[in-house]
Design a protein around this motif. Structure first.
Motif, PDB file in Angstrom:
ATOM      1  N   PRO A  15       0.785  -1.417   0.175  1.00 48.89           N
ATOM      2  CA  PRO A  15       0.027  -0.109  -0.167  1.00 48.89           C
ATOM      3  C   PRO A  15       0.897   1.333   0.096  1.00 48.89           C
ATOM      4  O   PRO A  15       0.396   2.134  -0.516  1.00 48.89           O
ATOM      5  CB  PRO A  15      -0.841  -0.055   1.397  1.00 48.89           C
ATOM      6  CG  PRO A  15      -0.146  -1.052   1.974  1.00 48.89           C
ATOM      7  CD  PRO A  15       0.604  -1.938   1.310  1.00 48.89           C
ATOM      8  N   ASP A  16       1.967   1.210   0.793  1.00 50.83           N
ATOM      9  CA  ASP A  16       2.967   2.382   0.585  1.00 50.83           C
ATOM     10  C   ASP A  16       4.175   1.882   1.283  1.00 50.83           C
ATOM     11  O   ASP A  16       4.628   1.021   1.349  1.00 50.83           O
ATOM     12  CB  ASP A  16       2.065   3.698   1.584  1.00 50.83           C
ATOM     13  CG  ASP A  16       1.965   2.942   3.016  1.00 50.83           C
ATOM     14  OD1 ASP A  16       2.872   2.325   3.670  1.00 50.83           O
ATOM     15  OD2 ASP A  16       0.657   3.306   3.501  1.00 50.83           O
ATOM     16  N   LYS A  18       5.628   3.333   4.370  1.00 55.51           N
ATOM     17  CA  LYS A  18       5.855   3.581   5.751  1.00 55.51           C
ATOM     18  C   LYS A  18       6.802   2.847   6.539  1.00 55.51           C
ATOM     19  O   LYS A  18       7.560   3.433   7.113  1.00 55.51           O
ATOM     20  CB  LYS A  18       4.292   3.346   6.580  1.00 55.51           C
ATOM     21  CG  LYS A  18       3.055   4.444   6.259  1.00 55.51           C
ATOM     22  CD  LYS A  18       2.185   4.203   7.066  1.00 55.51           C
ATOM     23  CE  LYS A  18       1.418   2.420   6.683  1.00 55.51           C
ATOM     24  NZ  LYS A  18       0.106   2.603   6.863  1.00 55.51           N
ATOM     25  N   LEU A  53       5.660   3.049  -6.895  1.00 54.77           N
ATOM     26  CA  LEU A  53       6.001   2.757  -5.772  1.00 54.77           C
ATOM     27  C   LEU A  53       7.548   2.477  -5.663  1.00 54.77           C
ATOM     28  O   LEU A  53       8.272   2.898  -5.110  1.00 54.77           O
ATOM     29  CB  LEU A  53       5.210   1.561  -5.186  1.00 54.77           C
ATOM     30  CG  LEU A  53       5.627   1.145  -3.917  1.00 54.77           C
ATOM     31  CD1 LEU A  53       4.816   2.029  -2.815  1.00 54.77           C
ATOM     32  CD2 LEU A  53       5.226  -0.259  -3.384  1.00 54.77           C
ATOM     33  N   ASP A  99       4.919  -2.886   6.447  1.00 55.45           N
ATOM     34  CA  ASP A  99       3.741  -1.992   6.713  1.00 55.45           C
ATOM     35  C   ASP A  99       2.511  -2.896   7.245  1.00 55.45           C
ATOM     36  O   ASP A  99       2.251  -4.173   6.869  1.00 55.45           O
ATOM     37  CB  ASP A  99       3.308  -1.960   5.355  1.00 55.45           C
ATOM     38  CG  ASP A  99       2.136  -0.742   5.493  1.00 55.45           C
ATOM     39  OD1 ASP A  99       1.140  -0.820   5.773  1.00 55.45           O
ATOM     40  OD2 ASP A  99       2.503   0.576   5.038  1.00 55.45           O
ATOM     41  N   LYS A 126       3.851   6.512   9.254  1.00 56.58           N
ATOM     42  CA  LYS A 126       5.252   6.978   8.815  1.00 56.58           C
ATOM     43  C   LYS A 126       6.223   7.837   9.921  1.00 56.58           C
ATOM     44  O   LYS A 126       5.567   8.639  10.665  1.00 56.58           O
ATOM     45  CB  LYS A 126       5.155   7.619   7.525  1.00 56.58           C
ATOM     46  CG  LYS A 126       6.353   8.536   7.015  1.00 56.58           C
ATOM     47  CD  LYS A 126       5.942   9.124   5.779  1.00 56.58           C
ATOM     48  CE  LYS A 126       6.998  10.511   5.703  1.00 56.58           C
ATOM     49  NZ  LYS A 126       6.279  11.162   4.579  1.00 56.58           N
TER      50      LYS A 126
END
Length: 129
Positions: A15-16, A18, A53, A99, A126
């Motif tokens: 998803p990201d 972090k 990403l 994550d 984060k």
């Protein structure tokens, strides 16, 4: 904290980033080495997702290296578990960051946990750089 080698694990489906931000913050605080493993997952028709990403990850890695941080990047094309086992053994990983919302990576880590005694932290937000 005696952690010397930290691994950030994520995939192109994650998803990201972090966990990567958190890893960079840890490197600054405890003088550890950071290893980043990006697993390339393919979608249902065998094509990679857009590399946004991955590009963002590489920008963060480049910035950290410019600041003389010991950050190393690995790209994995194989199965998550086999790629994870290889890097844990090769780099003597003490801690894995994932994550908290990345169920695929969490599942992969759980499957190898019995064979590889490493600490795992699920990052929920984060950390400031």
């Amino acid at each position: 904290m005696n952690t010397e080698n930290i691994l950030v694990l994520f995939s192109t489906q994650s998803p990201d980033l972090k966990a990567l931000y958190h890893g960079i913050a840890l490197v600054e605080r405890i003088k550890a080495r950071l290893f980043v493993l990006l697993i390339h997952n393919c979608d249902a028709i065998g094509l990679r997702k857009p590399p946004s990403l991955e590009n963002a990850c590489m920008d963060i890695v480049r910035q950290a290296r410019q600041e003389k941080m010991p950050v190393f990047f690995y790209s994995g094309e194989g199965g998550v578990q086999s790629e994870l086992m290889k890097i844990i053994k090769k780099e003597h990983i003490d801690l894995i960051l994932i994550d908290a919302d990345d169920q695929n990576m969490e599942d992969a880590v759980k499957k190898i946990k019995a064979d590889m005694p490493v600490k795992v932290i699920k990052v929920k937000e984060k950390s400031a750089l």
